[in-house]
Design an enzyme around this catalytic site. Structure first.
Site, PDB file in Angstrom:
ATOM      1  N   LYS A 180     -77.493  87.033 104.232  1.00  0.00           N
ATOM      2  CA  LYS A 180     -77.402  85.905 103.281  1.00  0.00           C
ATOM      3  C   LYS A 180     -76.904  84.660 104.009  1.00  0.00           C
ATOM      4  CE  LYS A 180     -73.045  85.078 103.260  1.00  0.00           C
ATOM      5  NZ  LYS A 180     -71.803  84.711 103.188  1.00  0.00           N
TER       6      LYS A 180
ATOM      7  N   ASP B  10     -68.742  90.039  98.583  1.00  0.00           N
ATOM      8  CA  ASP B  10     -70.154  89.667  98.742  1.00  0.00           C
ATOM      9  C   ASP B  10     -71.113  90.816  98.394  1.00  0.00           C
ATOM     10  OD1 ASP B  10     -69.585  87.108  99.543  1.00  0.00           O
ATOM     11  OD2 ASP B  10     -69.895  87.472 101.684  1.00  0.00           O
TER      12      ASP B  10
HETATM   13  P1  ATP Z   1     -69.135  87.946 105.394  1.00  0.00           P
HETATM   14  O1  ATP Z   1     -70.182  86.885 105.562  1.00  0.00           O
HETATM   15  O2  ATP Z   1     -69.337  88.821 104.158  1.00  0.00           O
HETATM   16  O3  ATP Z   1     -67.734  87.464 105.562  1.00  0.00           O
HETATM   17  P2  ATP Z   1     -69.642  88.712 108.083  1.00  0.00           P
HETATM   18  O4  ATP Z   1     -71.098  88.483 108.268  1.00  0.00           O
HETATM   19  O5  ATP Z   1     -68.745  87.619 108.566  1.00  0.00           O
HETATM   20  O6  ATP Z   1     -69.360  89.011 106.562  1.00  0.00           O
HETATM   21  P3  ATP Z   1     -69.865  91.457 108.917  1.00  0.00           P
HETATM   22  O7  ATP Z   1     -71.020  91.464 109.857  1.00  0.00           O
HETATM   23  O8  ATP Z   1     -70.096  92.005 107.565  1.00  0.00           O
HETATM   24  O9  ATP Z   1     -69.208  90.020 108.821  1.00  0.00           O
HETATM   25  O10 ATP Z   1     -68.682  92.241 109.664  1.00  0.00           O
HETATM   26  C1  ATP Z   1     -67.313  92.043 109.405  1.00  0.00           C
HETATM   27  C2  ATP Z   1     -66.525  93.235 109.945  1.00  0.00           C
HETATM   28  O11 ATP Z   1     -66.817  94.376 109.149  1.00  0.00           O
HETATM   29  C3  ATP Z   1     -66.872  93.592 111.367  1.00  0.00           C
HETATM   30  O12 ATP Z   1     -65.801  93.240 112.196  1.00  0.00           O
HETATM   31  C4  ATP Z   1     -67.112  95.099 111.376  1.00  0.00           C
HETATM   32  O13 ATP Z   1     -66.196  95.778 112.206  1.00  0.00           O
HETATM   33  C5  ATP Z   1     -66.891  95.559 109.934  1.00  0.00           C
HETATM   34  N1  ATP Z   1     -68.028  96.365 109.415  1.00  0.00           N
HETATM   35  C6  ATP Z   1     -67.916  97.435 108.641  1.00  0.00           C
HETATM   36  N2  ATP Z   1     -69.120  97.928 108.328  1.00  0.00           N
HETATM   37  C7  ATP Z   1     -70.037  97.145 108.901  1.00  0.00           C
HETATM   38  C8  ATP Z   1     -71.459  97.142 108.932  1.00  0.00           C
HETATM   39  N3  ATP Z   1     -72.186  98.073 108.294  1.00  0.00           N
HETATM   40  N4  ATP Z   1     -72.069  96.172 109.624  1.00  0.00           N
HETATM   41  C9  ATP Z   1     -71.331  95.213 110.239  1.00  0.00           C
HETATM   42  N5  ATP Z   1     -69.999  95.190 110.258  1.00  0.00           N
HETATM   43  C10 ATP Z   1     -69.340  96.133 109.594  1.00  0.00           C
END
Ligand code: ATP
Length: 284
Positions: free
Chosen positions: A10, A136
């Protein structure tokens, strides 16, 4: 039986923080939409009653910390399921990038296990369960484009942006969402982006107005903490993207572009500056 689910990334077209709540969460207003960069989740029945996960990515936990595993555990515990599952997660969305990759994987696990375990849950029931996993996750259950309020879990579907190119550039920086919110002084925000202006731009299907209404109050915090993200934003703007914004708490910066030729030029221009660059489309 084997089930496949796509877990798209997203972007936030706007993100405003209204105030900090007594429960520690921030009250937000966000317009979120999906793009066609997606993880792929395969869910496979097993002989055992264990929940297991494998992935080609070296950047994510594979144990109970993984949001897809947590989604499976939540469903099993809530509905007294005795069956196991093996999940294979092909990770394409950059991790900790502000693109909700983990949340989308959790949502894909909820959808996939609803089918695999024949739970018969509705989308809104899956969204409610998703809210227990992360703010989210409810949006990622049904995707599309939505205005999200509360801590992000209250959703109102709104029209998707006109079809356009989205250039995603992820600098090699790890941004902690908790740090960004921790450094945000909600009471001192000078300029709040307007959810209603973005909603009107989407209802009119005006690409120009969508670009003119982009805004994210977390940018001020992340750009100050990580000047590399501010430079990346400037580069994307100078290359001629029609609208440029940081997604979520960053560090990914996205550019909206309405012409393929221009999208290609911007990608080429960015490649010397940032290693991880993707040209994708908005998902209606
Ligand atoms: P958001 O935009 O919702 O804040 P994000 O894109 O910044 O999320 P994610 O890629 O979802 O961040 O990852 C955040 C943390 O979640 C990572 O540091 C990771 O260790 C943990 N995590 C747990 N499960 C997953 C997964 N399936 N994929 C990616 N990261 C994951």
């Amino acid at each position: 039986m084997i089930i496949y689910e796509k877990a798209p990334a997203k972007i936030n077209l706007m993100l405003d923080v209204l105030h900090k709540r007594n429960d520690g969460f921030h009250e937000v207003e966000m317009v979120m939409t999906m793009v066609d960069l997606a993880d792929r989740l395969t869910l496979q029945e097993t002989e055992t009653n264990r929940i297991t996960l494998s992935s080609q990515s070296g950047y994510i936990p594979l144990d109970d910390k993984n949001l897809a595993v947590r989604a499976a555990r939540l469903l099993r515990q809530r509905f007294g399921i005795q069956r196991g599952v093996h999940m294979v997660l092909e990770k394409r969305i950059p991790v900790a990038a502000g693109l909700a990759g983990g949340s989308s994987d959790a949502a894909a696990a909820l959808r996939g296990l609803n089918r695999l375990w024949e739970l018969g849950l509705s989308i809104s029931e899956l969204e409610e369960l998703g809210a227990e996993l992360g703010s989210d996750v409810p949006f990622c259950v049904s995707g599309g484009t939505a205005l999200a309020t509360g801590r992000g879990e209250k959703l109102e579907k709104i029209p998707s942006p006109p079809h356009s190119w989205v250039i995603l550039a992820k600098p090699p920086i790890n941004v902690s969402t908790a740090d960004v919110y921790g450094n945000l002084k909600a009471a001192e925000i000078q300029q709040h982006p307007s959810a209603s202006a973005m909603q009107a731009a989407l209802e009119q299907g005006s690409f120009t107005d969508v670009c003119g209404t982009l805004g994210n109050v977390l940018e001020d915090v992340t750009l100050k903490l990580y000047p590399g993200v501010a430079r990346l934003k400037q580069v994307m703007e100078s290359l001629g993207a029609d609208g440029v914004l940081m997604s979520g708490s960053g560090p990914t910066v996205f550019g909206l572009v309405n012409k393929e030729e221009k999208a290609r030029r911007i990608c080429n221009g960015l490649r010397g500056f940032c290693e991880e660059v993707y040209a994708v489309r908005t998902l209606g």
